[in-house]
Design a protein around this motif. Structure first.
Motif, PDB file in Angstrom:
ATOM      1  N   GLU A   1      -6.914  16.172  22.817  1.00  0.00           N
ATOM      2  CA  GLU A   1      -5.539  16.461  22.383  1.00  0.00           C
ATOM      3  C   GLU A   1      -4.551  15.398  22.887  1.00  0.00           C
ATOM      4  O   GLU A   1      -3.669  14.970  22.166  1.00  0.00           O
ATOM      5  CB  GLU A   1      -5.071  17.834  22.890  1.00  0.00           C
ATOM      6  N   GLN A   2      -4.732  14.963  24.137  1.00  0.00           N
ATOM      7  CA  GLN A   2      -3.692  14.107  24.725  1.00  0.00           C
ATOM      8  C   GLN A   2      -3.627  12.696  24.134  1.00  0.00           C
ATOM      9  O   GLN A   2      -2.610  12.033  24.275  1.00  0.00           O
ATOM     10  CB  GLN A   2      -3.782  14.063  26.262  1.00  0.00           C
ATOM     11  N   ASP A   3      -4.721  12.219  23.487  1.00  0.00           N
ATOM     12  CA  ASP A   3      -4.608  10.868  22.910  1.00  0.00           C
ATOM     13  C   ASP A   3      -4.912  10.875  21.408  1.00  0.00           C
ATOM     14  O   ASP A   3      -5.303   9.885  20.829  1.00  0.00           O
ATOM     15  CB  ASP A   3      -5.504   9.869  23.662  1.00  0.00           C
ATOM     16  N   ALA A   4      -4.711  12.048  20.772  1.00  0.00           N
ATOM     17  CA  ALA A   4      -5.134  12.181  19.378  1.00  0.00           C
ATOM     18  C   ALA A   4      -4.057  11.810  18.361  1.00  0.00           C
ATOM     19  O   ALA A   4      -4.310  11.831  17.161  1.00  0.00           O
ATOM     20  CB  ALA A   4      -5.593  13.611  19.117  1.00  0.00           C
ATOM     21  N   ALA A   5      -2.862  11.446  18.833  1.00  0.00           N
ATOM     22  CA  ALA A   5      -1.807  11.081  17.879  1.00  0.00           C
ATOM     23  C   ALA A   5      -2.023   9.631  17.443  1.00  0.00           C
ATOM     24  O   ALA A   5      -2.006   8.719  18.268  1.00  0.00           O
ATOM     25  CB  ALA A   5      -0.443  11.232  18.535  1.00  0.00           C
ATOM     26  N   VAL A   6      -2.276   9.448  16.155  1.00  0.00           N
ATOM     27  CA  VAL A   6      -2.529   8.102  15.634  1.00  0.00           C
ATOM     28  C   VAL A   6      -1.416   7.746  14.654  1.00  0.00           C
ATOM     29  O   VAL A   6      -1.138   8.509  13.724  1.00  0.00           O
ATOM     30  CB  VAL A   6      -3.907   8.042  14.931  1.00  0.00           C
ATOM     31  N   ALA A   7      -0.788   6.609  14.872  1.00  0.00           N
ATOM     32  CA  ALA A   7       0.239   6.136  13.936  1.00  0.00           C
ATOM     33  C   ALA A   7      -0.175   4.752  13.461  1.00  0.00           C
ATOM     34  O   ALA A   7      -0.709   3.960  14.243  1.00  0.00           O
ATOM     35  CB  ALA A   7       1.595   6.063  14.632  1.00  0.00           C
ATOM     36  N   TRP A   8       0.017   4.485  12.202  1.00  0.00           N
ATOM     37  CA  TRP A   8      -0.299   3.147  11.689  1.00  0.00           C
ATOM     38  C   TRP A   8       0.589   2.847  10.499  1.00  0.00           C
ATOM     39  O   TRP A   8       1.172   3.759   9.902  1.00  0.00           O
ATOM     40  CB  TRP A   8      -1.784   3.029  11.331  1.00  0.00           C
ATOM     41  N   ALA A   9       0.694   1.561  10.191  1.00  0.00           N
ATOM     42  CA  ALA A   9       1.536   1.152   9.068  1.00  0.00           C
ATOM     43  C   ALA A   9       0.640   0.680   7.937  1.00  0.00           C
ATOM     44  O   ALA A   9      -0.002  -0.365   8.047  1.00  0.00           O
ATOM     45  CB  ALA A   9       2.478   0.041   9.502  1.00  0.00           C
ATOM     46  N   ASP A  10       0.577   1.464   6.891  1.00  0.00           N
ATOM     47  CA  ASP A  10      -0.181   1.038   5.711  1.00  0.00           C
ATOM     48  C   ASP A  10       0.653  -0.002   4.982  1.00  0.00           C
ATOM     49  O   ASP A  10       1.868   0.160   4.834  1.00  0.00           O
ATOM     50  CB  ASP A  10      -0.440   2.247   4.816  1.00  0.00           C
ATOM     51  N   ARG A  11       0.028  -1.068   4.511  1.00  0.00           N
ATOM     52  CA  ARG A  11       0.799  -2.159   3.904  1.00  0.00           C
ATOM     53  C   ARG A  11       1.518  -1.716   2.631  1.00  0.00           C
ATOM     54  O   ARG A  11       2.526  -2.297   2.259  1.00  0.00           O
ATOM     55  CB  ARG A  11      -0.119  -3.352   3.601  1.00  0.00           C
ATOM     56  N   ARG A  12       1.001  -0.732   1.940  1.00  0.00           N
ATOM     57  CA  ARG A  12       1.685  -0.266   0.726  1.00  0.00           C
ATOM     58  C   ARG A  12       2.486   1.003   0.985  1.00  0.00           C
ATOM     59  O   ARG A  12       3.646   1.106   0.604  1.00  0.00           O
ATOM     60  CB  ARG A  12       0.680   0.010  -0.402  1.00  0.00           C
ATOM     61  N   VAL A  13       1.835   1.941   1.637  1.00  0.00           N
ATOM     62  CA  VAL A  13       2.437   3.268   1.769  1.00  0.00           C
ATOM     63  C   VAL A  13       3.446   3.326   2.917  1.00  0.00           C
ATOM     64  O   VAL A  13       4.321   4.179   2.942  1.00  0.00           O
ATOM     65  CB  VAL A  13       1.320   4.327   1.948  1.00  0.00           C
ATOM     66  N   GLY A  14       3.308   2.397   3.881  1.00  0.00           N
ATOM     67  CA  GLY A  14       4.251   2.361   4.996  1.00  0.00           C
ATOM     68  C   GLY A  14       3.754   3.157   6.192  1.00  0.00           C
ATOM     69  O   GLY A  14       2.550   3.380   6.346  1.00  0.00           O
ATOM     70  N   GLN A  15       4.709   3.603   7.005  1.00  0.00           N
ATOM     71  CA  GLN A  15       4.370   4.258   8.269  1.00  0.00           C
ATOM     72  C   GLN A  15       3.698   5.608   8.032  1.00  0.00           C
ATOM     73  O   GLN A  15       4.194   6.412   7.243  1.00  0.00           O
ATOM     74  CB  GLN A  15       5.669   4.425   9.059  1.00  0.00           C
TER      75      GLN A  15
END
Ligand code: GLU
Length: 303
Positions: free
Chosen positions: A149-163
């Motif tokens: 749970e403590q490290d499960a937040a994943v954020a990424w920037a898709d080149r088309r769709v964005g954040q």
């Protein structure tokens, strides 16, 4: 870092209009970056593979002018790589054996008051986690990744769709790396192979975007570099549904006509009369699009 892109079809049938769009986008993006373009045959899910579909796909790609820069690799031959990754995850306590059948998971979820809507993602309730007693005498069925749970937040920037972002623990939970039938799960094979082949840019259909956070989470655990992601718009059939091998009655006739419609699905002009001419023009348009404004999706109303 030198650009390496790839198209990774599962040989469960011939290419269809939707998979050609993904193949074309990954090829054009690689060429526009003067990069390397690979094809990887994802034949780990052997019960779903159709004999001969791999060679058919390669010949369909060739007829559309899309030739890989290296001999395609086959996942069915790469089990040792997947095993090495799995062993290291098990040694570090990041993966564990699970004895639950589907019915056990349904019962455990219901007992916890978490009955799921049909077809919704079932978050594994953690029954066989080591701290809860592990297999407790049950036979091992699958191997799961521990999603903390403590490290499960994943954020990424898709080149088309964005954040984009996802909490993998809440959305998916501990997911399977080796299936109950002994086969390698797609998530493990794709992450290991993208890294082993030096893939820097993943360009694929938007239907796979949901898998990206799981893959990034796994890359982090394995100490692998996360590639750039671009998910291409889905091609819808005349019934408004996503085209797939199962609902696309017509087999794609590769060549000029198929290439033209794939180009238009990507918002590219099909302004030449030959396959080579179309592809050269597509690369030039793609370069211009990215050179001028990286937010090309909004500009071309592809969403
Ligand atoms: N083999 C997957 C498919 O055909 C694609 C995997 C990927 O591009 O990551 O749907």
């Amino acid at each position: 870092m030198a650009y390496t892109g790839r198209f990774a079809p599962s040989p469960t049938g011939p290419l269809h209009a939707g998979s050609l769009v993904a193949a074309l986008a990954s090829w054009v993006d690689a060429r526009a970056h003067s990069g390397r373009w690979l094809v990887r045959i994802e034949d780990v899910d052997t019960p779903r593979c159709v004999p001969g579909a791999d060679t058919l796909i390669l010949s369909q790609l060739a007829a559309c002018g899309l030739a890989p820069d290296e001999t395609p690799v086959r996942q069915s031959k790469r089990g040792a790589l997947y095993q090495a990754a799995l062993s290291s995850l098990m040694q570090s306590g990041k993966a564990y054996p699970c004895g639950c059948a589907r019915a056990d998971i349904t019962l455990a979820l219901a007992a916890a008051g978490q009955a799921q809507a049909r077809h919704a993602e079932r978050v594994y309730p953690g029954t066989c986690r080591p701290e809860r007693g592990g297999l407790r005498g049950c036979e091992e069925r699958s191997i799961r990744l521990r999603v903390d749970e403590q490290d499960a937040a994943v954020a990424w920037a898709d080149r088309r769709v964005g954040q984009r972002q996802q909490d993998v623990a809440r959305a998916v939970g501990d997911y399977v790396l080796r299936r109950a039938d002994g086969l390698w799960a797609y998530q493990l094979a794709v992450v290991v192979d993208d890294a082993a082949q030096g893939v820097t840019h993943v360009v694929r259909g938007e239907d796979l975007a949901d898998n990206t956070p799981r893959q990034i989470y796994l890359q982090r655990l394995l100490g692998l570099t996360t590639p750039e992601y671009l998910h291409t718009p889905l091609v819808l059939g005349s019934n408004g549904e996503k085209l797939s091998k199962s609902n696309c009655a017509e087999e794609l006739q590769p060549g000029l006509v198929a290439l033209k419609s794939a180009l238009s699905a990507l918002g590219l002009r099909a302004d030449a009369g030959s396959v080579d001419g179309l592809l050269a023009s597509a690369v030039a348009q793609w370069r211009q699009r990215w050179g001028r404004d990286r937010r090309w999706a909004a500009e071309l109303s592809l969403d």
